[in-house]
Design a protein around this motif. Structure first.
Motif, mmCIF file in Angstrom:
data_model
loop_
_atom_site.group_PDB
_atom_site.id
_atom_site.type_symbol
_atom_site.label_atom_id
_atom_site.label_comp_id
_atom_site.label_asym_id
_atom_site.label_seq_id
_atom_site.Cartn_x
_atom_site.Cartn_y
_atom_site.Cartn_z
ATOM 1 N N UNK A 71 32.896 -46.664 13.008
ATOM 2 C CA UNK A 71 34.417 -46.332 13.858
ATOM 3 C C UNK A 71 34.998 -48.060 13.074
ATOM 4 N N UNK A 72 33.768 -48.942 12.962
ATOM 5 C CA UNK A 72 34.005 -50.174 12.952
ATOM 6 C C UNK A 72 34.189 -50.922 11.297
ATOM 7 N N UNK A 73 33.916 -49.686 10.269
ATOM 8 C CA UNK A 73 33.897 -49.793 8.176
ATOM 9 C C UNK A 73 35.413 -49.024 8.738
ATOM 10 N N UNK A 74 36.025 -48.076 10.150
ATOM 11 C CA UNK A 74 37.391 -47.847 9.391
ATOM 12 C C UNK A 74 38.140 -48.368 9.863
ATOM 13 N N UNK A 75 38.115 -49.466 10.861
ATOM 14 C CA UNK A 75 38.993 -50.296 11.419
ATOM 15 C C UNK A 75 39.643 -51.141 10.218
ATOM 16 N N UNK A 115 32.705 -51.626 18.763
ATOM 17 C CA UNK A 115 32.163 -52.451 17.345
ATOM 18 C C UNK A 115 30.815 -53.843 16.635
ATOM 19 N N UNK A 116 31.171 -53.800 18.016
ATOM 20 C CA UNK A 116 29.252 -54.623 17.808
ATOM 21 C C UNK A 116 28.302 -54.070 17.834
ATOM 22 N N UNK A 117 28.220 -52.644 17.830
ATOM 23 C CA UNK A 117 26.707 -51.982 18.199
ATOM 24 C C UNK A 117 26.680 -50.490 16.461
ATOM 25 N N UNK A 118 25.209 -50.406 16.875
ATOM 26 C CA UNK A 118 25.000 -49.896 15.508
ATOM 27 C C UNK A 118 25.807 -48.450 15.282
ATOM 28 N N UNK A 119 25.577 -47.885 16.592
ATOM 29 C CA UNK A 119 26.267 -46.779 16.919
ATOM 30 C C UNK A 119 28.147 -46.643 16.298
ATOM 31 N N UNK A 120 28.765 -47.882 16.765
ATOM 32 C CA UNK A 120 29.995 -48.451 16.621
ATOM 33 C C UNK A 120 29.881 -48.749 15.062
ATOM 34 N N UNK A 121 29.366 -48.734 14.064
ATOM 35 C CA UNK A 121 29.379 -49.101 12.905
ATOM 36 C C UNK A 121 30.240 -47.837 11.968
ATOM 37 N N UNK A 159 35.827 -59.488 9.732
ATOM 38 C CA UNK A 159 35.105 -59.603 10.384
ATOM 39 C C UNK A 159 34.004 -59.276 10.079
ATOM 40 N N UNK A 160 32.861 -59.563 10.648
ATOM 41 C CA UNK A 160 31.523 -58.170 10.572
ATOM 42 C C UNK A 160 31.297 -58.423 12.161
ATOM 43 N N UNK A 161 29.503 -57.080 11.990
ATOM 44 C CA UNK A 161 30.438 -56.726 14.362
ATOM 45 C C UNK A 161 29.961 -58.017 14.924
ATOM 46 N N UNK A 162 29.355 -59.122 14.497
ATOM 47 C CA UNK A 162 29.535 -60.433 15.204
ATOM 48 C C UNK A 162 30.146 -61.172 15.729
ATOM 49 N N UNK A 213 28.010 -46.419 2.423
ATOM 50 C CA UNK A 213 30.123 -46.534 3.269
ATOM 51 C C UNK A 213 29.641 -47.730 4.249
ATOM 52 N N UNK A 214 28.461 -48.246 5.104
ATOM 53 C CA UNK A 214 28.937 -48.733 6.352
ATOM 54 C C UNK A 214 27.965 -50.623 5.690
ATOM 55 N N UNK A 215 27.400 -50.957 4.486
ATOM 56 C CA UNK A 215 27.444 -52.534 4.339
ATOM 57 C C UNK A 215 26.139 -52.679 4.385
ATOM 58 N N UNK A 216 25.884 -53.476 4.563
ATOM 59 C CA UNK A 216 24.557 -54.350 5.039
ATOM 60 C C UNK A 216 24.054 -53.669 5.987
#
Length: 583
Positions: free
Chosen positions: A337-341, A329-335, A305-308, A135-138
């Motif tokens: 949230x990033x996936x949803x966004x 969004x750029x942290x592991x803990x925020x992945x 866009x990726x976390x980078x 779900x969170x990709x690589x």
């Protein structure tokens, strides 16, 4: 104390492994480590025995194959003459990128890890197996894996006295980007890759670009024809093209620059220079270029866009609320949230720039080359035999809706769709994943729903050329589509081959009747035929199409049809059962 140098090598087919390798290189500077990043085949492998710390990032594609820019490196490692203690002084980590829907998930990374151990090297951490299906990709595997790697590396090579881990990498930007002040004329229509050398590369003109689906069908599928040039190919091979962004997306980018009063215009000429030799500038960027040319042909403006990318935007953002969200969004803990966004709605980098205006107005030229991913070349199965005198491809045009207002559009398929007759493009051929029998008498059973038909059309066409002069083995095709009147690709060809006796054809039109019928349903009913072709005559079984649900359903149906799932497993191991699938 061991030398504080980390060498980072990648084997990358589509560019993702390279992106992660460059991120590891960038983060290595937090720990005051020296060392470069390079494709495995660009690295002087004779130096490997001198290395102390190495990270190897590699993808797996096709039938468990290594990427093109890793082949020479891997071939060298497989030499039987290499002593078992060749790499006893080396500590390493292997990170693999794969897709668990494929039978040989992360096969290359697993083999590489095992081989390095056989040569005496020491694993810093277990092999990391990233799964594109997560779900969170690589990032779900990569982020904890790389954190573990850094912790173990620091145990082996602690920071020198007086040095602490940095909060920010001193190499957040790979290159210097300067404005080129001399007057220079660069045509937008020129191909910035025109001087770039690629094996089996050629230019060709579109001679036909026609829709194969009915006008009222939900999907536009294109059958595109190019004249044969000075290159060769065989059935099962692929052709690569590198698409351009749409003029609409390019205009959108410069509108964002204009809105924020950024001094970045279409006719701005830039020159990119390396900061040091650890991160060299690619050959394609070593000349003066206009921003319009780069935006049209180099940056992928449709990429998710990726976390980078969010870390880059946060770096210079002046608004605290925006900066906080970008950092999350750029942290592991925020992945999650990033996936949803970003990932779930397939939000593009251009849409992200609109959502974070304070970050966008602080953009710099060097940041753009960190923010945007390069456009990756796309591969298409060649749908014609070389004897036909034409190179043809079958392309499903990607367009769909999410919760976002604008439809999502595939950059390459829409670019190809809009090529008019007479347009010239650069292409190059490569061997595909299918390993076909050399003996034309060996039966081939093919399963190709939708555009998965493409490589099989080339196989049938090739055997048709032999059919008039010599005996050929049985060919069976299970084709599937929604409706016989809407998306029956290449119907005329398939019916002609069926009527001539060259091909046994089974068609599953899923929506032509009340109950859905798919290729796996037809396969399960052909036990006698399949047992004869596969078990008695030692035939091969080929599957091409979407990797979502079809391949697994087909494997199960074949096991049911021939009465032995173990036999199917043995076929997979011996490469008599092969898949070429895509997401």
């Amino acid at each position: 104390m061991l030398a504080r140098k980390l060498t980072i090598l990648y084997g990358s087919q589509s560019g993702t492994a390279q992106d992660l390798a460059e991120q590891i290189w960038r983060d290595s500077k937090l720990y005051h480590l020296q060392g470069s990043v390079a494709a495995m085949d660009d690295y002087d492998i004779g130096r490997l025995i001198e290395e102390r710390f190495v990270v190897l990032v590699c993808s797996t594609y096709g039938q468990g194959e290594e990427p093109d820019n890793m082949k020479r490196f891997w071939k060298f490692l497989l030499r039987k003459s290499l002593p078992a203690d060749s790499l006893c002084g080396m500590w390493f980590g292997v990170l693999g990128l794969g897709d668990s829907r494929y039978p040989k998930f992360n096969y290359v990374a697993k083999r590489l890890h095992k081989r390095l151990l056989q040569l005496g090297a020491n694993a810093i951490v277990p092999v990391g197996l990233c799964d594109d299906q997560h779900d969170l990709g690589y990032g779900a595997v990569f982020m904890p894996w790389i954190d573990d790697f850094w912790n173990k590396l620091l145990e082996l090579s602690p920071l020198p006295a007086g040095l602490n881990k940095l909060d920010e990498s001193p190499r957040e930007y790979r290159w210097k980007v300067e404005r080129y002040m001399e007057e220079i004329a660069i045509e937008l229509g020129c191909d910035m890759y025109g001087e770039f050398k690629v094996d089996n590369c050629f230019t060709s003109q579109v001679v036909e670009n026609r829709r194969t689906t009915a006008p009222n069908h939900f999907q536009d599928v294109r059958f595109i024809t190019f004249p044969k040039k000075e290159v060769n190919w065989k059935p099962g091979d692929v052709v690569y093209v590198r698409p351009h962004n749409s003029p609409k997306d390019v205009d959108c980018l410069f509108e964002i620059f204009h809105e924020h009063n950024l001094d970045m215009h279409k006719d701005t000429v830039i020159l990119i220079k390396e900061i040091d030799n650890e991160m060299p500038v690619p050959e394609i960027l070593k000349k003066p270029l206009t921003l319009e040319l780069v935006a049209s042909q180099y940056w992928d403006l449709t990429a998710i866009p990726r976390a980078r990318a969010f870390a880059v935007l946060a770096r210079t953002c002046t608004d605290e609320l925006e900066k906080e969200k970008l950092r999350e969004f750029s942290t592991y803990e925020g992945q999650e949230e990033l996936f949803s966004y970003a990932n779930r709605p397939r939000r593009t980098i251009l849409e992200v720039l609109k959502d974070f205006p304070h970050a966008s107005k602080a953009l710099t030229l060097p940041a753009l080359f960190e923010l945007f991913q390069p456009i990756k070349p796309r591969a298409f199965s060649i749908a014609s035999s070389i004897g036909s005198g034409k190179l043809q491809i079958l392309v499903a045009v990607i367009e769909y809706r999410t919760k976002l207002q604008e439809p999502r559009r595939g950059i390459c398929s829409n670019w190809l769709k809009n090529l008019s007759v007479g347009c010239t493009i650069r292409m190059w051929t490569r061997g595909g994943t299918f390993q076909l029998p050399k003996d034309s008498m060996i039966p081939i059973v093919m399963v190709g729903p939708g555009t998965g038909l493409a490589p099989f059309r080339a196989i049938i066409q090739e055997r048709e050329l032999l059919y008039d002069t010599e005996r050929v083995g049985p060919l069976v095709l299970f084709f599937g589509c929604r409706q016989s009147q809407s998306d029956f690709h290449c119907e005329e060809d398939l019916r002609r081959w069926e009527n001539s006796g060259l091909l046994t054809l089974f068609c599953a039109f899923s929506q032509d009747q009340k109950d859905k019928v798919y290729v796996q349903h037809l396969i399960s009913k052909q036990g006698a035929l399949l047992r004869k072709l596969l078990m008695e005559l030692n035939g091969v079984f080929l599957v091409s199409g979407s990797s979502k649900n079809m391949p697994e359903a087909v494997r199960e149906a074949l096991g049911e049809a021939i009465g032995s799932s173990l036999y199917v497993d043995e076929m997979i191991k011996s490469d008599r059962y092969q898949e070429e699938t895509w997401a």
